[in-house]
Design a protein around this motif. Sequence first.
Motif, short mmCIF file in Angstrom:
data_model
loop_
_atom_site.label_atom_id
_atom_site.label_comp_id
_atom_site.label_asym_id
_atom_site.label_seq_id
_atom_site.Cartn_x
_atom_site.Cartn_y
_atom_site.Cartn_z
N MET A 1 0.84 -1.19 0.00
CA MET A 1 0.00 0.00 0.00
C MET A 1 0.88 1.25 0.00
N ARG A 2 0.47 2.22 -0.77
CA ARG A 2 1.23 3.45 -0.91
C ARG A 2 1.05 4.37 0.28
N LYS A 3 2.15 5.01 0.68
CA LYS A 3 2.11 5.95 1.80
C LYS A 3 1.35 7.21 1.39
N GLN A 4 0.48 7.67 2.26
CA GLN A 4 -0.28 8.90 2.05
C GLN A 4 0.67 10.09 2.06
N LYS A 5 0.52 10.99 1.10
CA LYS A 5 1.35 12.19 1.03
C LYS A 5 0.81 13.24 2.00
N SER A 6 1.73 13.97 2.62
CA SER A 6 1.32 15.05 3.53
C SER A 6 0.81 16.23 2.71
N LEU A 7 0.10 17.12 3.37
CA LEU A 7 -0.41 18.32 2.71
C LEU A 7 0.74 19.14 2.13
N THR A 8 1.84 19.21 2.83
CA THR A 8 3.02 19.95 2.35
C THR A 8 3.56 19.33 1.07
N GLU A 9 3.63 18.00 1.03
CA GLU A 9 4.11 17.30 -0.17
C GLU A 9 3.16 17.52 -1.35
N VAL A 10 1.87 17.47 -1.08
CA VAL A 10 0.88 17.67 -2.14
C VAL A 10 0.98 19.09 -2.69
N ARG A 11 1.11 20.08 -1.82
CA ARG A 11 1.22 21.48 -2.26
C ARG A 11 2.49 21.70 -3.08
N ALA A 12 3.58 21.08 -2.64
CA ALA A 12 4.83 21.21 -3.38
C ALA A 12 4.70 20.58 -4.77
N PHE A 13 4.02 19.43 -4.84
CA PHE A 13 3.78 18.80 -6.14
C PHE A 13 2.94 19.71 -7.02
N GLN A 14 1.90 20.30 -6.47
CA GLN A 14 1.04 21.22 -7.23
C GLN A 14 1.87 22.35 -7.83
N GLN A 15 2.78 22.90 -7.06
CA GLN A 15 3.62 24.00 -7.54
C GLN A 15 4.52 23.53 -8.68
N ARG A 16 5.12 22.34 -8.53
CA ARG A 16 5.98 21.82 -9.59
C ARG A 16 5.17 21.53 -10.86
N LEU A 17 3.99 20.95 -10.70
CA LEU A 17 3.13 20.66 -11.84
C LEU A 17 2.74 21.96 -12.55
N THR A 18 2.36 22.97 -11.80
CA THR A 18 2.00 24.27 -12.38
C THR A 18 3.19 24.88 -13.12
N SER A 19 4.37 24.79 -12.54
CA SER A 19 5.58 25.31 -13.20
C SER A 19 5.84 24.59 -14.52
N ALA A 20 5.72 23.27 -14.50
CA ALA A 20 5.97 22.49 -15.72
C ALA A 20 4.93 22.81 -16.79
N LEU A 21 3.69 22.92 -16.39
CA LEU A 21 2.62 23.26 -17.34
C LEU A 21 2.85 24.65 -17.94
N SER A 22 3.19 25.60 -17.09
CA SER A 22 3.43 26.97 -17.56
C SER A 22 4.61 27.03 -18.52
N ARG A 23 5.66 26.30 -18.21
CA ARG A 23 6.84 26.28 -19.09
C ARG A 23 6.53 25.69 -20.45
N ARG A 24 5.55 24.84 -20.50
CA ARG A 24 5.14 24.23 -21.77
C ARG A 24 4.08 25.06 -22.49
N GLY A 25 3.78 26.24 -21.93
CA GLY A 25 2.89 27.16 -22.62
C GLY A 25 1.42 27.05 -22.27
N PHE A 26 1.08 26.27 -21.26
CA PHE A 26 -0.32 26.16 -20.86
C PHE A 26 -0.63 27.26 -19.86
N ARG A 27 -1.65 28.03 -20.15
CA ARG A 27 -2.10 29.08 -19.24
C ARG A 27 -3.02 28.41 -18.23
N VAL A 28 -2.53 28.24 -17.03
CA VAL A 28 -3.23 27.46 -16.01
C VAL A 28 -4.23 28.35 -15.29
N ALA A 29 -5.25 28.75 -16.03
CA ALA A 29 -6.32 29.58 -15.48
C ALA A 29 -7.48 29.56 -16.46
N GLY A 30 -8.63 29.90 -15.95
CA GLY A 30 -9.79 29.99 -16.83
C GLY A 30 -10.37 28.64 -17.18
#
Length: 105
Positions: A1-30
């Motif tokens: 069974m996979r270990k549950q990620k902490s809220l801090t880990e999830v937020r950090a992942f969200q930031q990295r995902l947003t950065s990667a999406l933005s760098r690839r030209g996706f406007r992460v809004a709307g």
Amino acid sequence: MRKQKSLTEVRAFQQRLTSALSRRGFRVAGYGWVTQAAKKIGVSAVNLGNWHSGRRYPDPESIQILASGLGVDPNWLSEGFGEMETSSPTESQSDKKTKRFDSRC
């Protein structure tokens, strides 16, 4: 069974995902960005929306698909280790099918 990620880990992942999406030209809004980005990356829009919002954390296989589609290192995307970029993003299956179809016209 996979270990549950902490809220801090999830937020950090969200930031990295947003950065990667933005760098690839996706406007992460709307409206509509999730569907467009998911199609290009090769994941479902529901999953991408859940991962981006923090409702869910991707499994290791999904991390690999995301990283490949975004051209980032999977270790960086999942844990923040190493460099962000690895290479240009790979084409999703739908992009390959479209190119194949277009070349026959």
